[in-house]
Design an enzyme around this catalytic site. Sequence first.
Site, PDB file in Angstrom:
ATOM      1  N   HIS A  82       0.837  -1.187   0.000  1.00  0.00           N
ATOM      2  CA  HIS A  82       0.000   0.000   0.000  1.00  0.00           C
ATOM      3  C   HIS A  82       0.873   1.239   0.000  1.00  0.00           C
ATOM      4  CE1 HIS A  82      -3.367   2.648   0.802  1.00  0.00           C
ATOM      5  NE2 HIS A  82      -2.548   3.287   1.612  1.00  0.00           N
ATOM      6  N   ASP A 161     -15.371   2.154   6.912  1.00  0.00           N
ATOM      7  CA  ASP A 161     -14.369   3.138   6.508  1.00  0.00           C
ATOM      8  C   ASP A 161     -14.931   4.063   5.426  1.00  0.00           C
ATOM      9  OD1 ASP A 161     -11.687   4.336   6.300  1.00  0.00           O
ATOM     10  OD2 ASP A 161     -11.801   3.496   4.278  1.00  0.00           O
ATOM     11  N   ARG A 168     -15.360  12.351   7.471  1.00  0.00           N
ATOM     12  CA  ARG A 168     -14.117  13.057   7.815  1.00  0.00           C
ATOM     13  C   ARG A 168     -13.814  14.150   6.800  1.00  0.00           C
ATOM     14  NH1 ARG A 168      -9.975   8.567   7.713  1.00  0.00           N
ATOM     15  NH2 ARG A 168      -8.511  10.248   8.053  1.00  0.00           N
ATOM     16  N   SER A 183      -7.983   3.770   8.949  1.00  0.00           N
ATOM     17  CA  SER A 183      -8.671   3.750   7.660  1.00  0.00           C
ATOM     18  C   SER A 183      -7.885   2.894   6.653  1.00  0.00           C
ATOM     19  CB  SER A 183      -8.807   5.199   7.159  1.00  0.00           C
ATOM     20  OG  SER A 183      -9.115   5.249   5.809  1.00  0.00           O
ATOM     21  N   LYS A 187      -8.735  -1.498   5.491  1.00  0.00           N
ATOM     22  CA  LYS A 187      -8.953  -1.998   4.119  1.00  0.00           C
ATOM     23  C   LYS A 187      -7.962  -3.101   3.778  1.00  0.00           C
ATOM     24  CE  LYS A 187      -9.028   2.303   2.899  1.00  0.00           C
ATOM     25  NZ  LYS A 187      -9.298   3.695   2.605  1.00  0.00           N
TER      26      LYS A 187
HETATM   27  N1  URA Z   1      -6.039   7.018   2.676  1.00  0.00           N
HETATM   28  C1  URA Z   1      -7.031   6.324   3.268  1.00  0.00           C
HETATM   29  O1  URA Z   1      -7.443   5.282   2.786  1.00  0.00           O
HETATM   30  N2  URA Z   1      -7.562   6.823   4.410  1.00  0.00           N
HETATM   31  C2  URA Z   1      -7.135   7.957   4.984  1.00  0.00           C
HETATM   32  O2  URA Z   1      -7.647   8.341   6.020  1.00  0.00           O
HETATM   33  C3  URA Z   1      -6.099   8.663   4.354  1.00  0.00           C
HETATM   34  C4  URA Z   1      -5.557   8.162   3.197  1.00  0.00           C
END
Ligand code: URA
Length: 439
Positions: A82, A161, A168, A183, A187
């Site tokens: 990621h 999320d 947010r 967050s 995932k």
């Molecule tokens: N990328 C994400 O998936 N979540 C965040 O809060 C910030 C960047």
Amino acid sequence: MRAIDIIAKKRDGNELSKDEIHWFIDSYTRGDLPDYQASALLMAIFLKGMSREETVNLTLAMAYSGDVLDLSDLIPYAVDKHSSGGVGDKTSLVVMPLVASCGVPVAKMSGRGLGFSGGTLDKLESIKGYNVNLTNDDFRRLVRENGIVLSGQSHDLAPADGKLYALRDVTATVPCLPLIASSIMSKKIAAGANGIVLDVKVGRGAFMTNLDDARELAQIMVDIGVDAGRDMIAVLSDMNQPLGDAVGNALELKEAIACLHGEGPDDLREHCLELAGYMLRLAGQGQKWTDEKEVRAILTGQLGNGQAFAKLRQLVIGQGGDVSMVNDPSLLPKAPIVEQLTASRSGYIAQIPADEIAMASFDLGAGREKKGDPIDFAVGLEVHVKVGEKVENGSPLVTIHAQKQSQLAPCLAHLERVITFSDSPVEPLPLFYGRIFGR
Ligand code: URA
């Protein structure tokens, strides 16, 4: 339990229990709590922070708020990567086929670009027909048959999320370390990874603009992963200047293809070899691929012998894309206007600010302001210099790929304003600032 008590507890700076966090997240995901109460809790977390244990519990509550992908019947060990988002970051397009070509299956769900951050899906969609919306069955079939799949994120993955991120975004609670870390990690965990390589960007073109914050974010994510039973490695990488030369969807894909042929910019190749090396070493689980030099030699070999490129072809064919565009990247979308910015003086390059380069590319149409906006695959920039490089008056700095003649003058003026020179030598920027190892 009552939402108001949980909000008050966090507002007063107290630690929330696992049950309270799970109850709140589950209730909100089911639609039993209103947005205003979730917003209040987010702001309380923003202001008061979260302990490591709370952050892990929040991550797991979000990860298990929907489906959790289980590929264990297909892949003995799922390894994922990621990137926290950057400018010119086409690493996944290189690293995924490269790792898969070594016999390590990769099944990745990626995102789209937003603001000045590019997205792997948009880059892949420069290829006519490439399908990012796979059914669960197709996703699994492609992992089994090809050992590589790269799709969009399923709606059922970490739905908490999705809902919380949207809140947010409109309540000024995005830049908060425990919320960002939970967050991202929710995932990754929901996507079924056993081992995760995190590429945390730091600099002008990144979420985290200073090294201390980036290190803290990386450490929190590594800690979450370890507590959740995952093998973790994080690298801190520079995002003060673009990675590689190309910024823009089809241009970046073209550069990734060059890299898979063992060509392309040195910084991109080095970056990809580093990340792919960590992915192999995680997948080897301490039994295989333990020697750093040997791993590097294997990966470099796969870039030179056509195997890594062959995996990209297999990926594209598997997902319905027109593989002739990969075989011959000149068939990828092309902008009608190509113009060069040259240096107006000699000297050392002092700054090629990634955020400004991204904005210039965005203004040409390469990015999207809000979710769902259309994107122009063809436009963008190729930056031919790096910080610290010595250039002569008249040497090429940037090639602009635009749709309209009227875009050229503002783009040239923008680039001339933000690319700065020095008369004395300038230290090149490092590719990496550090590494953090979990289990
Ligand atoms: N990328 C994400 O998936 N979540 C965040 O809060 C910030 C960047």
